[in-house]
Design a protein around this motif. Sequence first.
Motif, PDB file in Angstrom:
ATOM      1  N   PHE A  32       0.874  -1.354  -0.013  1.00  0.00           N
ATOM      2  CA  PHE A  32      -0.047  -0.092  -0.084  1.00  0.00           C
ATOM      3  C   PHE A  32       0.549   1.235  -0.043  1.00  0.00           C
ATOM      4  O   PHE A  32       0.290   2.517  -0.028  1.00  0.00           O
ATOM      5  N   ARG A  33       2.075   1.102   0.179  1.00  0.00           N
ATOM      6  CA  ARG A  33       2.972   2.181   0.364  1.00  0.00           C
ATOM      7  C   ARG A  33       4.285   2.185  -0.716  1.00  0.00           C
ATOM      8  O   ARG A  33       4.523   3.350  -1.210  1.00  0.00           O
ATOM      9  N   THR A  34       4.820   1.003  -0.902  1.00  0.00           N
ATOM     10  CA  THR A  34       5.851   1.113  -1.862  1.00  0.00           C
ATOM     11  C   THR A  34       5.774   1.552  -3.327  1.00  0.00           C
ATOM     12  O   THR A  34       6.552   2.120  -4.015  1.00  0.00           O
ATOM     13  N   PRO A  35       4.415   1.165  -4.018  1.00  0.00           N
ATOM     14  CA  PRO A  35       4.329   1.603  -5.449  1.00  0.00           C
ATOM     15  C   PRO A  35       4.615   3.019  -5.862  1.00  0.00           C
ATOM     16  O   PRO A  35       5.136   3.311  -6.821  1.00  0.00           O
ATOM     17  N   SER A  36       4.300   3.866  -4.757  1.00  0.00           N
ATOM     18  CA  SER A  36       4.442   5.444  -5.191  1.00  0.00           C
ATOM     19  C   SER A  36       5.928   5.753  -5.150  1.00  0.00           C
ATOM     20  O   SER A  36       6.656   6.373  -5.897  1.00  0.00           O
ATOM     21  N   ILE A  37       6.848   5.028  -4.423  1.00  0.00           N
ATOM     22  CA  ILE A  37       8.457   5.019  -4.484  1.00  0.00           C
ATOM     23  C   ILE A  37       8.853   4.385  -5.518  1.00  0.00           C
ATOM     24  O   ILE A  37       9.785   5.181  -6.115  1.00  0.00           O
ATOM     25  N   VAL A  38       8.536   3.221  -5.872  1.00  0.00           N
ATOM     26  CA  VAL A  38       8.917   2.790  -7.295  1.00  0.00           C
ATOM     27  C   VAL A  38       8.486   3.686  -8.464  1.00  0.00           C
ATOM     28  O   VAL A  38       9.394   3.507  -9.282  1.00  0.00           O
ATOM     29  N   ALA A  39       7.390   4.225  -8.543  1.00  0.00           N
ATOM     30  CA  ALA A  39       7.127   4.874  -9.732  1.00  0.00           C
ATOM     31  C   ALA A  39       7.847   6.058  -9.845  1.00  0.00           C
ATOM     32  O   ALA A  39       8.167   6.399 -11.019  1.00  0.00           O
ATOM     33  N   GLY A  40       8.332   6.638  -8.660  1.00  0.00           N
ATOM     34  CA  GLY A  40       9.220   7.562  -8.699  1.00  0.00           C
ATOM     35  C   GLY A  40      10.834   7.334  -9.238  1.00  0.00           C
ATOM     36  O   GLY A  40      11.432   8.294  -9.216  1.00  0.00           O
ATOM     37  N   VAL A  42      11.239   4.901 -11.844  1.00  0.00           N
ATOM     38  CA  VAL A  42      11.235   4.379 -13.028  1.00  0.00           C
ATOM     39  C   VAL A  42      10.969   5.421 -14.176  1.00  0.00           C
ATOM     40  O   VAL A  42      10.461   6.408 -13.813  1.00  0.00           O
ATOM     41  N   GLU A  43      11.198   4.981 -15.486  1.00  0.00           N
ATOM     42  CA  GLU A  43      11.087   6.248 -16.432  1.00  0.00           C
ATOM     43  C   GLU A  43       9.712   5.902 -17.207  1.00  0.00           C
ATOM     44  O   GLU A  43       9.455   6.613 -17.992  1.00  0.00           O
ATOM     45  N   SER A  44       9.086   4.713 -17.163  1.00  0.00           N
ATOM     46  CA  SER A  44       7.913   4.340 -17.798  1.00  0.00           C
ATOM     47  C   SER A  44       7.041   3.404 -17.103  1.00  0.00           C
ATOM     48  O   SER A  44       7.595   2.791 -16.244  1.00  0.00           O
ATOM     49  N   GLU A  45       5.917   3.286 -17.647  1.00  0.00           N
ATOM     50  CA  GLU A  45       4.960   2.294 -17.015  1.00  0.00           C
ATOM     51  C   GLU A  45       5.126   0.932 -17.184  1.00  0.00           C
ATOM     52  O   GLU A  45       4.977   0.194 -16.354  1.00  0.00           O
ATOM     53  N   ALA A  46       5.656   0.608 -18.360  1.00  0.00           N
ATOM     54  CA  ALA A  46       6.100  -0.617 -18.761  1.00  0.00           C
ATOM     55  C   ALA A  46       7.241  -1.026 -17.625  1.00  0.00           C
ATOM     56  O   ALA A  46       7.334  -2.217 -17.146  1.00  0.00           O
ATOM     57  N   MET A  47       8.348  -0.246 -17.436  1.00  0.00           N
ATOM     58  CA  MET A  47       9.454  -0.442 -16.582  1.00  0.00           C
ATOM     59  C   MET A  47       8.912  -0.786 -15.318  1.00  0.00           C
ATOM     60  O   MET A  47       9.352  -1.514 -14.331  1.00  0.00           O
ATOM     61  N   PHE A  48       7.704   0.110 -15.031  1.00  0.00           N
ATOM     62  CA  PHE A  48       7.246  -0.039 -13.628  1.00  0.00           C
ATOM     63  C   PHE A  48       6.710  -1.417 -13.261  1.00  0.00           C
ATOM     64  O   PHE A  48       7.030  -2.005 -12.203  1.00  0.00           O
ATOM     65  N   ILE A  49       5.969  -1.899 -14.280  1.00  0.00           N
ATOM     66  CA  ILE A  49       5.545  -3.548 -13.989  1.00  0.00           C
ATOM     67  C   ILE A  49       6.855  -4.238 -14.091  1.00  0.00           C
ATOM     68  O   ILE A  49       6.658  -5.329 -13.554  1.00  0.00           O
ATOM     69  N   VAL A  50       7.876  -4.179 -15.063  1.00  0.00           N
ATOM     70  CA  VAL A  50       8.887  -4.939 -15.327  1.00  0.00           C
ATOM     71  C   VAL A  50       9.427  -5.307 -13.902  1.00  0.00           C
ATOM     72  O   VAL A  50       9.885  -6.508 -13.526  1.00  0.00           O
ATOM     73  N   VAL A  51       9.849  -3.948 -13.308  1.00  0.00           N
ATOM     74  CA  VAL A  51      10.547  -4.196 -11.869  1.00  0.00           C
ATOM     75  C   VAL A  51      10.073  -5.197 -10.752  1.00  0.00           C
ATOM     76  O   VAL A  51      10.297  -6.054 -10.176  1.00  0.00           O
ATOM     77  N   TRP A  52       8.731  -5.131 -10.941  1.00  0.00           N
ATOM     78  CA  TRP A  52       7.889  -5.758  -9.854  1.00  0.00           C
ATOM     79  C   TRP A  52       7.973  -7.456 -10.509  1.00  0.00           C
ATOM     80  O   TRP A  52       8.199  -8.469  -9.707  1.00  0.00           O
ATOM     81  N   ILE A  53       7.749  -7.588 -11.807  1.00  0.00           N
ATOM     82  CA  ILE A  53       8.022  -9.119 -12.272  1.00  0.00           C
ATOM     83  C   ILE A  53       9.523  -9.456 -12.171  1.00  0.00           C
ATOM     84  O   ILE A  53       9.588 -10.760 -11.545  1.00  0.00           O
ATOM     85  N   VAL A 209      11.203  -2.909  -4.284  1.00  0.00           N
ATOM     86  CA  VAL A 209      10.332  -4.071  -4.262  1.00  0.00           C
ATOM     87  C   VAL A 209      10.728  -5.230  -3.858  1.00  0.00           C
ATOM     88  O   VAL A 209       9.738  -5.885  -3.302  1.00  0.00           O
ATOM     89  N   LEU A 210      11.989  -5.526  -3.517  1.00  0.00           N
ATOM     90  CA  LEU A 210      12.465  -6.722  -2.946  1.00  0.00           C
ATOM     91  C   LEU A 210      12.088  -6.421  -1.319  1.00  0.00           C
ATOM     92  O   LEU A 210      11.911  -7.600  -0.636  1.00  0.00           O
ATOM     93  N   LEU A 211      12.231  -5.236  -0.890  1.00  0.00           N
ATOM     94  CA  LEU A 211      11.650  -5.052   0.313  1.00  0.00           C
ATOM     95  C   LEU A 211      10.381  -5.597   0.726  1.00  0.00           C
ATOM     96  O   LEU A 211       9.718  -6.034   1.752  1.00  0.00           O
ATOM     97  N   THR A 212       9.382  -5.035  -0.367  1.00  0.00           N
ATOM     98  CA  THR A 212       8.001  -5.375  -0.349  1.00  0.00           C
ATOM     99  C   THR A 212       7.896  -6.888  -0.369  1.00  0.00           C
ATOM    100  O   THR A 212       6.978  -7.383   0.039  1.00  0.00           O
ATOM    101  N   TYR A 213       8.661  -7.714  -1.153  1.00  0.00           N
ATOM    102  CA  TYR A 213       8.517  -9.199  -1.292  1.00  0.00           C
ATOM    103  C   TYR A 213       9.124  -9.929  -0.011  1.00  0.00           C
ATOM    104  O   TYR A 213       9.025 -11.013   0.155  1.00  0.00           O
ATOM    105  N   GLY A 214       9.920  -9.181   0.792  1.00  0.00           N
ATOM    106  CA  GLY A 214      10.582  -9.722   1.808  1.00  0.00           C
ATOM    107  C   GLY A 214       9.726 -10.496   3.071  1.00  0.00           C
ATOM    108  O   GLY A 214       8.634  -9.928   3.246  1.00  0.00           O
ATOM    109  N   GLY A 215      10.222 -11.265   3.623  1.00  0.00           N
ATOM    110  CA  GLY A 215       9.640 -12.187   4.578  1.00  0.00           C
ATOM    111  C   GLY A 215       9.419 -13.769   3.994  1.00  0.00           C
ATOM    112  O   GLY A 215       8.805 -14.561   5.053  1.00  0.00           O
ATOM    113  N   TRP A 216       9.677 -13.974   2.811  1.00  0.00           N
ATOM    114  CA  TRP A 216       9.566 -15.165   2.399  1.00  0.00           C
ATOM    115  C   TRP A 216      10.387 -16.320   3.201  1.00  0.00           C
ATOM    116  O   TRP A 216      10.243 -17.617   3.202  1.00  0.00           O
TER     117      TRP A 216
END
Length: 468
Positions: A32-40, A42-53, A209-216
């Motif tokens: 609920f908080r990280t996407p705004s930081i990640v969006a700031g 990256v340079e494009s919408e495609a890259m925004f999704i790519v970094v999460w994948i 992104v990796l911090l958001t995935y953290g805990g596994w």
Amino acid sequence: MTDPNQPRPQGILSVFDAITIMVGLVLGVGIFRTPSIVAGSVESEAMFIVVWIVGGIITFIGALCYAELSAAHPNAGGEYHFLSRAYGRSTAMMFGWARCTVIQTGAIAAVAFMLGDYVAQLLPAGLFGPLDPFSPAIYAALAVIVLTGVNVIGTIEGKNLQVVVTFLEIGAIGAIILFGLFGSPDAAERAAPSMPPESAAIGMAMIFVLLTYGGWNEAAYLTGELKDAPRNIAKVLAGGTVLLVVLYTLTNLALLSVLGLGGLRESNAVAADMMRVVAGPIGERVVTAAIVVAAISTLNATIFTGSRVFYAMARDMTVMQWVGIWDGRGKTPANGQIAQGIIALALIAVGGDHARRLQGDGRLHRAGVLGLPAAGRLLAVRAALAPSRPRLAVSRAAVSGHADHLLPDLPVHAVCQRDLYRRRGADRGRDARRGRADPAVQAQAGRSRGETGRFTGPHVTLRTGERR
């Protein structure tokens, strides 16, 4: 150092239970908080999704490494046990003390404070009179006390609570995904300005992104209580990671379709802003309630897994052995739960900012420690290939038995195991040629002698009477 007749962890958790605990721990307030930081960054919408994948793929690779370690060495101590086997008890103790005093307890205190902040927004003010300015800390302390109490009662009770809150959380995330993808098709017209390539910071985006995935990695602490852990832990880590990648990717697609990249960069509460656009003020309240449920889920799962290190470490100590007593009635490390709760409450009493800073320091410690078990695994393989080194020769048996778990290996592990197998075959063949094969080889050779005077041993075929 403990009574061997004392109760020990039993396999009472199913694969479904373990996946639920893992997903509930990871799927917290970060999304609920990280996407705004990640969006700031990256340079494009495609890259925004790519970094999460890409972050999900990296997480999956790490999960396979931990699946391999956990299958070879299932233990309630998790990473503490891995480090003890690879580097010795001293290194494991340093990690254990850091985890018990900073990493895990700091995370509990910080998540409890986040929960307290949101609960204070939902409930009316003035409930605590002159102490009302401290209401977030009071709610945080109450949450730690209540959830610790549930887990002290028993593992089954803590697990059942986790199943309920995780499913509520996944339901809330699913609602956000549906509203974002199908609720307001015209909202995506809020186009996002492209960021100049020199201003983009992909590395910074990947960190969050990796911090958001953290805990596994906390799933490793469940192997002492997971049914048939050597076979099932791979299913837990792989299945849980895939589910997280799917949920995170779809959630960010939903946020992007409504707010656009520019809206994500400007928002401090992306999910609340998105739901306000598609559902009005009621949607914003729903998101606040979903964040509370997510915080409860993460807090309960963190308390559940964290206490296992208290138990495992206390069993190796000559002091505070009462912490290493396993409660046979509740099938839980009750004393470890209590000790963990006391430290977390102390951190909450110190103050919210200090607790959050401790959590940040704990994440840095965790980032450094996550690579140690994998490095220890490689050292164990190396020691098996060079048995003249007595320091790590004890791990050779663990390496040789590893292939029996039928887990997905990384290429480096497969190569090491292949070389180890070939070297052992060559050694036995050389011994056979010199007439001093081990008893197993001699027995096999005796059974395989035929009329032609040939016998077959591992990786060698000789004629009797030949001179080599």
